[in-house]
Scaffold this motif. Structure first.
Motif, PDB file in Angstrom:
ATOM      1  N   GLY A  80      -0.263 -10.886  10.586  1.00 41.53           N
ATOM      2  CA  GLY A  80      -0.218  -9.446  10.969  1.00 41.53           C
ATOM      3  C   GLY A  80       0.777  -9.055  12.031  1.00 41.53           C
ATOM      4  N   THR A 102       9.834  -0.641  10.509  1.00 35.56           N
ATOM      5  CA  THR A 102       8.495  -0.788   9.698  1.00 35.56           C
ATOM      6  C   THR A 102       7.750   0.570   9.296  1.00 35.56           C
ATOM      7  N   THR A 124       3.982  -2.527   8.833  1.00 35.15           N
ATOM      8  CA  THR A 124       4.356  -3.479   8.010  1.00 35.15           C
ATOM      9  C   THR A 124       5.919  -3.468   8.223  1.00 35.15           C
TER      10      THR A 124
END
Length: 320
Positions: free
Chosen positions: A6, A128, A133
């Motif tokens: 992550g 992102t 992400t």
């Protein structure tokens, strides 16, 4: 959350790349301090309202350099639509796109018109989505030479230094990035007049691209070598031309050509536009502008004059 997953992975990657940029900033400052032979850099730290900030170092009225600016920055935030369209890359499929960018840039304007102006920058971008992400990441950068007197051996020195550096990383890099530079540093509004004798320019250089096959670390090492190429590609030129005499005609022509440099940076340069569109510190964005420049009305130069020979020398060619 483990260090390998992550946001921790993203934070570590960003920290490592930003740390490299900080080291390169220090190396370049030390290099140009030595090369100037007497001047010192003023440092200003700034913060960007939307996130991040940077460090500007400017040498004014030096011994060799009339003005030298070397900046680094780490900025992040929401990517405005206009900036996204110019930046390229793969943004969020839905919702807003966020960006992270870090890099080092320099523009050095010598006092003597016998010494060319040099520009260099290296940069890293991440895009992102709203959840953090990663949707895209790449490096960009390059360096180019802007002479004011037609010393062809200076262009050979510069390009041979770049070619040797590129060849250590990939056999196609120099030819590909030189051609890209020749296309990019052009004042299209002046009949595609070149800004200088070129160099290398690249953008959207991604890890594991089939075009080159380099992994992330190999790409990062290439970008670091781009930032470190000037002792081989530029210092010999400064050493060779430092004590060359010149007169008022050469100085006047230098100021006129600086005017064309300003035109490119304000009208066409992507970095300038990105900085202004993302609310970066204006003084740092416009650091590239020379301390003095001139605009003559429709100048004409006699055939065989040094001015005419310099203009002819700007046509792209194989300088190696």
């Amino acid at each position: 959350m483990s260090p390998e997953s992550g946001s921790s992975v993203s934070d570590l990657r960003r920290h490592q790349i930003a740390s490299r940029m900080e080291g390169l900033h220090d190396e370049l400052t030390a290099f140009f301090t030595r090369l100037d032979e007497g001047g010192t850099f003023r440092e200003d730290r700034w913060e960007r309202p939307g996130g991040g900030g940077g460090v500007a170092r400017v040498l004014s009225d030096g011994i060799t350099f009339e003005k030298a600016g070397i900046n680094r920055s780490v900025v992040m935030g929401v990517l405005p639509d206009a900036a996204a369209q110019r930046l390229g890359g793969v943004g969020a499929a839905t919702g807003t796109t966020h960006f992270f960018a870090t890099g080092v840039s320099l523009v050095v304007h010598p006092r003597s018109p016998m010494i060319p102006t040099v520009h260099l920058n290296v940069r890293y971008f991440e895009l992102t989505d709203e959840q953090g992400t990663l949707t895209d990441s790449w490096f960009g950068g390059g360096t180019d030479l802007t002479p004011f007197y037609p010393h062809e051996d200076d262009a050979h020195t510069f390009h041979r230094g770049l070619g040797a550096m590129c060849d250590r990383h990939h056999a196609t890099f120099y030819d590909h990035f030189k051609a890209w530079c020749d296309r990019y540093f052009v004042n299209t509004h002046r009949g595609n007049e070149a800004r200088g004798v070129g160099g290398i320019f690249f953008d959207h250089l991604r890890a594991n691209d089939p075009a080159h096959g380099l992994d992330a670390e190999a790409v990062a090492l290439f970008v670091s070598d781009v930032a470190r190429v000037l002792p081989a590609a530029y210092e010999p030129i400064v050493t060779r031309r430092r004590d060359t005499t010149y007169g008022e005609p050469e100085r006047t022509f230098q100021l006129v050509r600086r005017g064309r440099y300003v035109e490119f940076n304000l009208v066409h340069d992507r970095g300038t536009t990105f900085g202004l569109q993302t609310n970066a510190r204006v003084e740092s964005v416009l650091m590239s502008l020379p301390p003095l420049a001139m605009w003559q009305y429709a100048p004409e130069y006699a055939e065989g004059s040094f001015e005419a020979r310099l203009i002819a020398m700007l046509a792209p060619r194989d300088w190696r």
